[in-house]
Design a protein around this motif. Structure first.
Motif, PDB file in Angstrom:
ATOM      1  N   LEU A  32      -4.107  -2.034   3.885  1.00 11.40           N
ATOM      2  CA  LEU A  32      -2.955  -1.489   4.605  1.00 11.40           C
ATOM      3  C   LEU A  32      -3.352  -0.954   5.971  1.00 11.40           C
ATOM      4  O   LEU A  32      -2.584  -1.062   6.936  1.00 11.40           O
ATOM      5  N   THR A  33      -4.550  -0.383   6.075  1.00 11.73           N
ATOM      6  CA  THR A  33      -5.010   0.113   7.377  1.00 11.73           C
ATOM      7  C   THR A  33      -5.215  -1.040   8.349  1.00 11.73           C
ATOM      8  O   THR A  33      -4.821  -0.962   9.519  1.00 11.73           O
ATOM      9  N   MET A  34      -5.823  -2.118   7.882  1.00 10.23           N
ATOM     10  CA  MET A  34      -6.014  -3.281   8.747  1.00 10.23           C
ATOM     11  C   MET A  34      -4.676  -3.831   9.216  1.00 10.23           C
ATOM     12  O   MET A  34      -4.503  -4.176  10.390  1.00 10.23           O
ATOM     13  N   SER A  35      -3.707  -3.893   8.319  1.00 10.77           N
ATOM     14  CA  SER A  35      -2.380  -4.383   8.682  1.00 10.77           C
ATOM     15  C   SER A  35      -1.742  -3.495   9.738  1.00 10.77           C
ATOM     16  O   SER A  35      -1.161  -3.979  10.720  1.00 10.77           O
ATOM     17  N   GLU A  36      -1.859  -2.176   9.555  1.00  8.87           N
ATOM     18  CA  GLU A  36      -1.279  -1.237  10.512  1.00  8.87           C
ATOM     19  C   GLU A  36      -1.963  -1.337  11.871  1.00  8.87           C
ATOM     20  O   GLU A  36      -1.309  -1.345  12.920  1.00  8.87           O
ATOM     21  N   LEU A  83      -1.200  -6.144  -5.911  1.00  4.82           N
ATOM     22  CA  LEU A  83      -1.292  -4.692  -5.777  1.00  4.82           C
ATOM     23  C   LEU A  83      -1.752  -3.972  -7.040  1.00  4.82           C
ATOM     24  O   LEU A  83      -2.642  -3.105  -6.956  1.00  4.82           O
ATOM     25  N   PRO A  84      -1.195  -4.230  -8.219  1.00  7.22           N
ATOM     26  CA  PRO A  84      -1.579  -3.429  -9.396  1.00  7.22           C
ATOM     27  C   PRO A  84      -3.066  -3.468  -9.721  1.00  7.22           C
ATOM     28  O   PRO A  84      -3.585  -2.553 -10.372  1.00  7.22           O
ATOM     29  N   PHE A  85      -3.751  -4.489  -9.257  1.00 13.94           N
ATOM     30  CA  PHE A  85      -5.147  -4.664  -9.626  1.00 13.94           C
ATOM     31  C   PHE A  85      -6.121  -4.219  -8.530  1.00 13.94           C
ATOM     32  O   PHE A  85      -7.334  -4.299  -8.713  1.00 13.94           O
ATOM     33  N   MET A  86      -5.595  -3.731  -7.399  1.00 12.70           N
ATOM     34  CA  MET A  86      -6.438  -3.322  -6.293  1.00 12.70           C
ATOM     35  C   MET A  86      -6.994  -1.926  -6.508  1.00 12.70           C
ATOM     36  O   MET A  86      -6.280  -1.002  -6.891  1.00 12.70           O
ATOM     37  N   LYS A  87      -8.281  -1.740  -6.222  1.00 17.64           N
ATOM     38  CA  LYS A  87      -8.886  -0.413  -6.239  1.00 17.64           C
ATOM     39  C   LYS A  87      -8.412   0.375  -5.009  1.00 17.64           C
ATOM     40  O   LYS A  87      -7.954  -0.224  -4.023  1.00 17.64           O
ATOM     41  N   PRO A  88      -8.530   1.711  -5.025  1.00 17.17           N
ATOM     42  CA  PRO A  88      -8.076   2.511  -3.881  1.00 17.17           C
ATOM     43  C   PRO A  88      -8.694   2.081  -2.558  1.00 17.17           C
ATOM     44  O   PRO A  88      -8.005   2.033  -1.532  1.00 17.17           O
ATOM     45  N   GLY A  89      -9.993   1.762  -2.552  1.00 17.61           N
ATOM     46  CA  GLY A  89     -10.627   1.321  -1.313  1.00 17.61           C
ATOM     47  C   GLY A  89     -10.003   0.052  -0.772  1.00 17.61           C
ATOM     48  O   GLY A  89      -9.805  -0.101   0.425  1.00 17.61           O
ATOM     49  N   LEU A 112       3.437   8.057  -6.105  1.00 12.49           N
ATOM     50  CA  LEU A 112       2.536   7.488  -5.097  1.00 12.49           C
ATOM     51  C   LEU A 112       2.487   5.970  -5.218  1.00 12.49           C
ATOM     52  O   LEU A 112       2.458   5.262  -4.208  1.00 12.49           O
ATOM     53  N   TYR A 113       2.500   5.470  -6.434  1.00 15.12           N
ATOM     54  CA  TYR A 113       2.465   4.013  -6.601  1.00 15.12           C
ATOM     55  C   TYR A 113       3.687   3.369  -5.950  1.00 15.12           C
ATOM     56  O   TYR A 113       3.566   2.319  -5.305  1.00 15.12           O
ATOM     57  N   GLN A 114       4.848   3.978  -6.080  1.00 18.81           N
ATOM     58  CA  GLN A 114       6.051   3.440  -5.470  1.00 18.81           C
ATOM     59  C   GLN A 114       5.953   3.454  -3.944  1.00 18.81           C
ATOM     60  O   GLN A 114       6.412   2.529  -3.270  1.00 18.81           O
ATOM     61  N   GLU A 115       5.344   4.504  -3.412  1.00 14.00           N
ATOM     62  CA  GLU A 115       5.145   4.554  -1.954  1.00 14.00           C
ATOM     63  C   GLU A 115       4.219   3.427  -1.510  1.00 14.00           C
ATOM     64  O   GLU A 115       4.468   2.754  -0.494  1.00 14.00           O
ATOM     65  N   ILE A 116       3.156   3.223  -2.252  1.00 14.40           N
ATOM     66  CA  ILE A 116       2.219   2.143  -1.919  1.00 14.40           C
ATOM     67  C   ILE A 116       2.919   0.793  -1.997  1.00 14.40           C
ATOM     68  O   ILE A 116       2.750  -0.063  -1.113  1.00 14.40           O
ATOM     69  N   ALA A 117       3.707   0.603  -3.047  1.00  6.48           N
ATOM     70  CA  ALA A 117       4.409  -0.675  -3.218  1.00  6.48           C
ATOM     71  C   ALA A 117       5.336  -0.951  -2.044  1.00  6.48           C
ATOM     72  O   ALA A 117       5.458  -2.102  -1.584  1.00  6.48           O
ATOM     73  N   GLU A 118       5.992   0.088  -1.529  1.00  4.82           N
ATOM     74  CA  GLU A 118       6.891  -0.096  -0.386  1.00  4.82           C
ATOM     75  C   GLU A 118       6.098  -0.437   0.878  1.00  4.82           C
ATOM     76  O   GLU A 118       6.492  -1.310   1.662  1.00  4.82           O
ATOM     77  N   ARG A 119       4.991   0.232   1.086  1.00  2.36           N
ATOM     78  CA  ARG A 119       4.133  -0.090   2.238  1.00  2.36           C
ATOM     79  C   ARG A 119       3.599  -1.521   2.106  1.00  2.36           C
ATOM     80  O   ARG A 119       3.493  -2.256   3.092  1.00  2.36           O
ATOM     81  N   TRP A 120       3.233  -1.885   0.903  1.00  6.72           N
ATOM     82  CA  TRP A 120       2.710  -3.228   0.630  1.00  6.72           C
ATOM     83  C   TRP A 120       3.773  -4.282   0.966  1.00  6.72           C
ATOM     84  O   TRP A 120       3.467  -5.304   1.573  1.00  6.72           O
ATOM     85  N   ARG A 121       5.019  -3.992   0.560  1.00  8.03           N
ATOM     86  CA  ARG A 121       6.123  -4.921   0.812  1.00  8.03           C
ATOM     87  C   ARG A 121       6.375  -5.068   2.313  1.00  8.03           C
ATOM     88  O   ARG A 121       6.525  -6.187   2.820  1.00  8.03           O
ATOM     89  N   LYS A 122       6.390  -3.960   3.037  1.00  4.03           N
ATOM     90  CA  LYS A 122       6.635  -3.997   4.483  1.00  4.03           C
ATOM     91  C   LYS A 122       5.541  -4.741   5.223  1.00  4.03           C
ATOM     92  O   LYS A 122       5.776  -5.304   6.293  1.00  4.03           O
ATOM     93  N   ALA A 123       4.336  -4.733   4.665  1.00  3.89           N
ATOM     94  CA  ALA A 123       3.213  -5.443   5.294  1.00  3.89           C
ATOM     95  C   ALA A 123       3.171  -6.918   4.906  1.00  3.89           C
ATOM     96  O   ALA A 123       2.266  -7.645   5.322  1.00  3.89           O
TER      97      ALA A 123
END
Length: 294
Positions: free
Chosen positions: A138-142, A126-132, A108-119
């Protein structure tokens, strides 16, 4: 804050326990609450819209004109203060010695990292961000990528009230709001983020349906779109974001209805209005007349 787990609106049950509930077929997301000659308006809001969602339904304009005081979830002017914004950002970051990798799988972390990169977001954050924080960022970016980047109803009327010199106030402090956001997904990080991404991938279709349901005052569609998964999969989050806050707001709304000197317009996220734990049913159960405006 627009995933199913965070956007929460429940279907309004069409009965009252102790009070009288009146509904009409051609509906809006604005309700009149009354007891005797005392009246206030309760309006459901969406916090971000598309440019072509304006102008707002006429019912919102009508109750704004009829109101002497506007009441929001919190003090929006204070929430936008740079100092408060910095405090919010800091609350979404893990304290020292903690990081996101500790709470989710490597996959899941790798998926998040890829979404983070695309945004095009800063990778070192990223490593220090809480789930919220991850979900909201990422939702705001989308949403911005699909044109949902216009101020929502709350900001629209807050700015208008300021221009018209109408008084405004909040139902809760900005520190309370920050606390709610900072703890989203806590204790259930993996499922929370997976559900958020699932909804994010359907955001174009979802936002169109959500805004139409809100515009029509379609309570059944709102329930289907925004609350079922939250209640079933994240009951603790549901209680914290909706139930507990509604119970804190109810006494304030009741106090407003004791005065006949002024008419209030209370604007809160549509999720707070309906369903078993919603403000509408809770007010009806306490003997107030609840009427959905056409």
């Amino acid at each position: 804050m627009l995933t199913k787990a965070i956007r929460s609106v429940v279907f309004l049950c069409l009965f009252a326990v102790l009070g009288t509930v009146q509904f009409v077929s051609a509906a809006s997301s604005v309700w009149q609450i009354s007891q005797g000659s005392s009246v206030l308006y309760l309006a459901g809001t969406i916090h971000m819209l598309r440019a072509d969602d304006y102008p707002l339904p006429a019912e919102f304009q009508d109750v704004y004109q009829a109101s002497d005081l506007l009441v929001f979830e919190t003090d929006l002017a204070q929430l936008l203060d740079p100092v408060i914004q910095n405090r919010l950002q800091q609350s979404l970051i893990y304290p020292e010695h903690n990081n996101l990798r500790q709470f989710i799988s490597d996959e899941l972390y790798q998926e998040i990292a890829e979404r983070w990169r695309k945004a095009n977001l800063p990778p070192m954050l990223l490593p220090f961000m809480k789930p919220g924080g991850v979900a909201m960022t990422l939702t705001m970016s989308e949403l911005q990528s699909i044109g949902v980047d216009t101020q929502g109803i709350d900001q629209h009327f807050h700015q208008r009230a300021k221009r018209d010199k109408k008084p405004v106030r909040g139902l809760e402090s900005v520190d309370q709001q920050i606390s709610y956001l900072a703890t989203m997904g806590e204790g259930n990080e993996e499922l929370f983020l997976k559900q958020s991404f699932s909804e994010m991938d359907q955001s174009t279709e979802f936002m169109g349906e959500l805004i139409q349901a809100w515009r029509d005052g379609d309570k059944a569609s709102l329930e289907r779109l925004v609350v079922t998964d939250m209640q079933q999969q994240f009951p603790a989050l549901y209680n914290r974001l909706l139930v507990d806050r509604n119970l804190l707001w109810l006494p304030q709304i009741k106090q407003m209805l004791k005065s006949e000197k002024e008419t209030e317009l209370v604007l809160v996220g549509a999720a707070h209005l309906v369903g078993q734990d919603g403000l509408l049913r809770q007010l009806a159960a306490r003997g107030y007349t609840v009427q959905q405006l056409p």
